[in-house]
Design a protein around this motif. Sequence first.
Motif, PDB file in Angstrom:
ATOM      1  N   VAL A 153      29.209  50.574  48.017  1.00 24.06           N
ATOM      2  CA  VAL A 153      29.207  49.397  47.144  1.00 24.06           C
ATOM      3  C   VAL A 153      27.909  49.406  46.347  1.00 24.06           C
ATOM      4  CG1 VAL A 153      29.234  46.879  47.026  1.00 24.06           C
ATOM      5  CG2 VAL A 153      30.626  48.065  48.735  1.00 24.06           C
ATOM      6  N   LEU A 154      28.018  49.199  45.053  1.00 23.72           N
ATOM      7  CA  LEU A 154      26.850  49.065  44.183  1.00 23.72           C
ATOM      8  C   LEU A 154      26.869  47.678  43.576  1.00 23.72           C
ATOM      9  CD1 LEU A 154      26.547  52.436  42.206  1.00 23.72           C
ATOM     10  CD2 LEU A 154      25.252  51.683  44.175  1.00 23.72           C
ATOM     11  N   ASP A 155      25.844  46.919  43.866  1.00 30.49           N
ATOM     12  CA  ASP A 155      25.749  45.579  43.307  1.00 30.49           C
ATOM     13  C   ASP A 155      24.280  45.255  43.093  1.00 30.49           C
ATOM     14  OD1 ASP A 155      26.608  43.230  42.260  1.00 30.49           O
ATOM     15  OD2 ASP A 155      27.760  42.601  44.023  1.00 30.49           O
ATOM     16  N   LEU A 156      24.004  44.328  42.204  1.00 37.34           N
ATOM     17  CA  LEU A 156      22.648  43.968  41.855  1.00 37.34           C
ATOM     18  C   LEU A 156      22.366  42.547  42.314  1.00 37.34           C
ATOM     19  CD1 LEU A 156      22.480  45.412  38.228  1.00 37.34           C
ATOM     20  CD2 LEU A 156      21.399  46.347  40.252  1.00 37.34           C
ATOM     21  N   ALA A 157      21.165  42.329  42.811  1.00 38.51           N
ATOM     22  CA  ALA A 157      20.744  40.981  43.174  1.00 38.51           C
ATOM     23  C   ALA A 157      20.452  40.180  41.907  1.00 38.51           C
ATOM     24  CB  ALA A 157      19.505  41.041  44.068  1.00 38.51           C
ATOM     25  N   ARG A 158      20.791  38.922  41.938  1.00 41.67           N
ATOM     26  CA  ARG A 158      20.612  38.104  40.736  1.00 41.67           C
ATOM     27  C   ARG A 158      19.145  37.942  40.345  1.00 41.67           C
ATOM     28  NH1 ARG A 158      24.520  35.218  38.350  1.00 41.67           N
ATOM     29  NH2 ARG A 158      26.603  35.264  39.266  1.00 41.67           N
ATOM     30  N   TYR A 163      26.982  40.458  30.008  1.00 41.86           N
ATOM     31  CA  TYR A 163      26.965  40.239  31.451  1.00 41.86           C
ATOM     32  C   TYR A 163      27.355  38.803  31.787  1.00 41.86           C
ATOM     33  CZ  TYR A 163      25.212  39.619  36.176  1.00 41.86           C
ATOM     34  OH  TYR A 163      25.112  39.316  37.513  1.00 41.86           O
ATOM     35  N   ARG A 164      26.824  37.857  31.053  1.00 39.34           N
ATOM     36  CA  ARG A 164      27.150  36.458  31.338  1.00 39.34           C
ATOM     37  C   ARG A 164      28.632  36.173  31.092  1.00 39.34           C
ATOM     38  NH1 ARG A 164      23.866  31.717  28.340  1.00 39.34           N
ATOM     39  NH2 ARG A 164      25.039  32.552  26.564  1.00 39.34           N
ATOM     40  N   LEU A 173      28.888  46.914  35.869  1.00 37.48           N
ATOM     41  CA  LEU A 173      28.448  47.872  34.858  1.00 37.48           C
ATOM     42  C   LEU A 173      27.561  47.195  33.824  1.00 37.48           C
ATOM     43  CD1 LEU A 173      28.618  50.743  33.780  1.00 37.48           C
ATOM     44  CD2 LEU A 173      30.709  50.112  32.560  1.00 37.48           C
ATOM     45  N   ALA A 174      27.924  45.981  33.415  1.00 40.74           N
ATOM     46  CA  ALA A 174      27.087  45.259  32.450  1.00 40.74           C
ATOM     47  C   ALA A 174      25.713  44.953  33.042  1.00 40.74           C
ATOM     48  CB  ALA A 174      27.785  43.967  32.030  1.00 40.74           C
ATOM     49  N   GLY A 175      25.660  44.631  34.348  1.00 40.81           N
ATOM     50  CA  GLY A 175      24.372  44.385  34.979  1.00 40.81           C
ATOM     51  C   GLY A 175      23.490  45.619  35.014  1.00 40.81           C
ATOM     52  N   PHE A 176      24.065  46.779  35.333  1.00 38.39           N
ATOM     53  CA  PHE A 176      23.288  48.016  35.346  1.00 38.39           C
ATOM     54  C   PHE A 176      22.819  48.383  33.936  1.00 38.39           C
ATOM     55  CE2 PHE A 176      25.151  48.656  39.557  1.00 38.39           C
ATOM     56  CZ  PHE A 176      24.076  49.192  40.237  1.00 38.39           C
ATOM     57  N   ARG A 177      23.677  48.180  32.959  1.00 40.34           N
ATOM     58  CA  ARG A 177      23.276  48.491  31.582  1.00 40.34           C
ATOM     59  C   ARG A 177      22.174  47.544  31.098  1.00 40.34           C
ATOM     60  NH1 ARG A 177      29.238  49.779  28.842  1.00 40.34           N
ATOM     61  NH2 ARG A 177      29.429  51.890  29.742  1.00 40.34           N
ATOM     62  N   LEU A 178      22.239  46.297  31.527  1.00 40.11           N
ATOM     63  CA  LEU A 178      21.185  45.348  31.162  1.00 40.11           C
ATOM     64  C   LEU A 178      19.849  45.774  31.756  1.00 40.11           C
ATOM     65  CD1 LEU A 178      20.226  42.723  29.911  1.00 40.11           C
ATOM     66  CD2 LEU A 178      21.063  41.508  31.941  1.00 40.11           C
ATOM     67  N   LEU A 179      19.842  46.162  33.023  1.00 33.26           N
ATOM     68  CA  LEU A 179      18.592  46.638  33.630  1.00 33.26           C
ATOM     69  C   LEU A 179      18.096  47.918  32.969  1.00 33.26           C
ATOM     70  CD1 LEU A 179      19.004  46.046  37.478  1.00 33.26           C
ATOM     71  CD2 LEU A 179      17.601  44.788  35.849  1.00 33.26           C
TER      72      LEU A 179
END
Length: 485
Positions: free
Chosen positions: A275-280, A399-400, A460-466
Amino acid sequence: MSASRRPRKVITMIILWKRVNREWPSQRSLKVSNGHGRSRICTRRMLRLPHPSARYLTSIILLYSVIIGSSAFSQEIQDFSQFELRLNQDSALRSIADARLRLATADLLPKVAAAGEWVMGGRISYSPDITMGSPNAYGKRDPSTLGVEVSWKLFDRFQNLNRIKAAREGVSYAAQASLDTRQTLMLERAERALEVIRARAIFAAYSQATGRRREASKLAKRLLNDELVTVSQVRLADAALEGAKATQKQAETAVDTAELAYQQFTGHPLPEGAVLDLARFRLPDSAGHAAERAGQQNPKVKMAVHLEQEADYQARAALGKFLPTISLVGRVARAFDTTPAIDRVDNSAVLMRASVPIFDATIAPAADLARTQALQRRWDRQDASLQLSTEARKQFEIYRSYDAQLRDIQKQTEGAKAAVKAVAAEIEAGERTVTDLLEAQQTALTATVALADAQHAKRLAGFRLLAVMGDLDPRDVGLTARSFR
């Protein structure tokens, strides 16, 4: 040996090993039993061994070669990946930048050169001829010389110092380019991993749908025995089950394709249940915050700054060519056969050498080119900052949007699954038909697939934002710092 040719070598070794372990016929039987032409006769003559012990020895050697070749081939496939290839290319760029800096710094050191002239022929004429009175006091031709010269550049209008500063900016640029490469590699790894996770989630959804279709088919057949449904509804349920099986097979193929792409990129498969997920807390609070972090942290902005400064130093170095260059020179030389009476002459000198360009048509165009490139680099830096700021704002809004969409789809999925259970209970009570159950199951399947797509899009949008902000960490994609060494 390339990877495409190594399997052929291994297969050839296996064939030879099998041939050697056969019970070889005699030379006469080879000629009689052959039906494949001369090439087969020549091959058997070459491999025919006169003694069984020699045959067994050759078998052992060939078997060892097969094992070594196979292990080398597997090791080559395991070590080779797009990830490692890009890291090697990045390492080469940094090595080039370091070599340019060493080259510019080495120009500050004195230069030592040895030179010699061996005069094989020639003649010196004097007018008026003053050699008549003492012919042995004057040389008849140029003497042969041999010497060593040490020169040290004292002043060149700081051309070399500006080149060193430009080379240092090049090293800094390479360091930032390396960080940018790592951000790109981590993003690509995350994209491929998320694609595998999405494919697995969709496959799981289709597998569950196949199970529900199977339950619906069994339910329809049971109700047919109780004369609560018609034969057409049973056939419809069976057809839906077959369609679900075919769709499940397609989803399984999609999983294999995604896993293969991930393994080709990383060199190893993605573990089951990954699982790949980002902390808020890693994500920005607003679009303006995202743009600010992108301008401060993204390596592309720093790369553009270093390129601008490098071009500025190069322009200063080009302007220095208009001024004189002064060098301190020390020289030790020996001349042979200067005159008939003198065999050799030793001389040494310390001098200052100055050179001024009187006419050189290349200096002015080179200076104009350097100034134009410096101006272009300044515009590139401004353009990079503007593009990254815009892209950061765009990725934040994407992302939002996906985050809000995911919450809505989660509610729809929960409602669709609850509807399937309700319709199944109503069929038992005779209030619904099998067709209603199949439609409810299809709605639940569509919602589940949409949920997997929405989760994939949000992550994917979160990873691209980072990545736009230059804030991706190796731990975000299951890596460590050693992965980039």
